[in-house]
Design a protein around this motif. Structure first.
Motif, PDB file in Angstrom:
ATOM      1  N   SER A 128       0.861  -1.175   0.000  1.00 15.53           N
ATOM      2  CA  SER A 128       0.000   0.000   0.000  1.00 15.53           C
ATOM      3  C   SER A 128       0.897   1.224   0.000  1.00 15.53           C
ATOM      4  CB  SER A 128      -0.910  -0.008   1.235  1.00 15.53           C
ATOM      5  OG  SER A 128      -0.132   0.087   2.402  1.00 15.53           O
ATOM      6  N   PRO A 129       0.317   2.401  -0.128  1.00 18.17           N
ATOM      7  CA  PRO A 129       1.164   3.595  -0.017  1.00 18.17           C
ATOM      8  C   PRO A 129       1.913   3.575   1.321  1.00 18.17           C
ATOM      9  CG  PRO A 129      -1.012   4.200  -0.785  1.00 18.17           C
ATOM     10  CD  PRO A 129      -1.080   2.742  -0.384  1.00 18.17           C
ATOM     11  N   LEU A 130       3.134   4.035   1.303  1.00 15.16           N
ATOM     12  CA  LEU A 130       3.941   4.048   2.519  1.00 15.16           C
ATOM     13  C   LEU A 130       3.430   5.125   3.462  1.00 15.16           C
ATOM     14  CD1 LEU A 130       6.413   2.892   3.964  1.00 15.16           C
ATOM     15  CD2 LEU A 130       7.777   4.636   2.832  1.00 15.16           C
ATOM     16  N   ARG A 131       2.929   4.688   4.585  1.00 15.38           N
ATOM     17  CA  ARG A 131       2.466   5.598   5.636  1.00 15.38           C
ATOM     18  C   ARG A 131       3.255   5.274   6.886  1.00 15.38           C
ATOM     19  NH1 ARG A 131      -2.304   4.027   3.109  1.00 15.38           N
ATOM     20  NH2 ARG A 131      -3.326   5.730   2.002  1.00 15.38           N
ATOM     21  N   LEU A 132       3.931   6.271   7.410  1.00 15.42           N
ATOM     22  CA  LEU A 132       4.719   6.042   8.609  1.00 15.42           C
ATOM     23  C   LEU A 132       3.814   5.838   9.809  1.00 15.42           C
ATOM     24  CD1 LEU A 132       7.586   8.646   8.222  1.00 15.42           C
ATOM     25  CD2 LEU A 132       7.588   6.215   7.671  1.00 15.42           C
ATOM     26  N   PRO A 133       4.063   4.805  10.589  1.00 15.11           N
ATOM     27  CA  PRO A 133       3.272   4.624  11.810  1.00 15.11           C
ATOM     28  C   PRO A 133       3.517   5.798  12.757  1.00 15.11           C
ATOM     29  CG  PRO A 133       4.639   2.689  11.349  1.00 15.11           C
ATOM     30  CD  PRO A 133       5.046   3.758  10.400  1.00 15.11           C
ATOM     31  N   SER A 134       2.476   6.214  13.421  1.00 12.78           N
ATOM     32  CA  SER A 134       2.604   7.301  14.389  1.00 12.78           C
ATOM     33  C   SER A 134       1.653   7.024  15.549  1.00 12.78           C
ATOM     34  CB  SER A 134       2.276   8.641  13.742  1.00 12.78           C
ATOM     35  OG  SER A 134       0.888   8.716  13.463  1.00 12.78           O
ATOM     36  N   GLU A 135       1.689   7.892  16.534  1.00 15.80           N
ATOM     37  CA  GLU A 135       0.821   7.709  17.690  1.00 15.80           C
ATOM     38  C   GLU A 135      -0.650   7.823  17.324  1.00 15.80           C
ATOM     39  OE1 GLU A 135       2.429  10.433  20.545  1.00 15.80           O
ATOM     40  OE2 GLU A 135       4.118   9.125  20.976  1.00 15.80           O
TER      41      GLU A 135
END
Length: 187
Positions: free
Chosen positions: A47-54
């Motif tokens: 999938s599109p690269l989405r950085l994990p975040s809080e």
């Protein structure tokens, strides 16, 4: 392309990655907090690269680290888990005194547990430009030092690990960014 170390009489195509990134990061004028993503051409992005975040739903993050996910999400870099990096660490038997700079205490004292928790990573690697710029000279220097001891394909990836340990940049290690080989994630 920089693929040969004459002093070692060693042709190793992955020499090109740390060499090229050292050249690129030392000549670019990017804001230090700019995210840099390093990819490999042989990976399948799911999938599109989405950085994990809080703010990311925890159910969308495949994470199996020892540290609580909330703490891990605050780490300064992200990488796809490559289990074989930690699994082969002991067998690689790297003499870190011959690889790490003498003043690089975090590199010299790196343990198998540290590698499993924070550095058992491969592409996509995601880090801030400032961190890449600080680590790149070590990555470049450590790769041939590792090749003196360990002539396997992942020597350059171990050099990445030691370079980022040297500059104190731990990674959030996740299993959901790519499929690198069948059956790899999540366990």
């Amino acid at each position: 392309a920089h693929t040969r170390d004459e002093a070692l009489n060693d042709t190793y195509p992955p020499y090109n990655r740390p060499y090229s990134l050292l050249q690129w990061s030392s000549t670019r004028r990017l804001h230090p907090s700019t995210w840099v993503v390093l990819l490999d051409p042989d990976m399948l992005m799911l999938s599109p690269l989405r950085l994990p975040s809080e703010s990311t739903d925890a159910a969308d993050i495949l994470y199996a680290g020892e540290a609580p996910l909330a703490s891990a999400l605050r780490l300064p870099a992200v990488g796809q888990r490559y289990r074989y990096m930690a699994a082969r660490w002991r067998a690689a038997a790297l003499d870190l005194r011959e690889i790490c700079d003498a003043s690089a205490q975090a590199c010299l004292s790196l343990t198998e547990q540290d590698v499993a928790e924070y550095y058992s990573v491969g592409p996509p690697w995601v880090m801030r430009f400032a961190d890449l710029r600080r680590a790149a000279p070590y990555w470049h220097a450590y790769t041939p030092r590792i090749r003196r001891q360990y002539r396997q394909l992942i020597a350059e990836m171990y050099a990445y690990v030691l370079a980022f340990a040297t500059v104190g940049v731990r990674h959030l290690v996740v299993d959901h960014l790519v499929v690198s080989y069948p059956g790899a994630p999540p366990r």
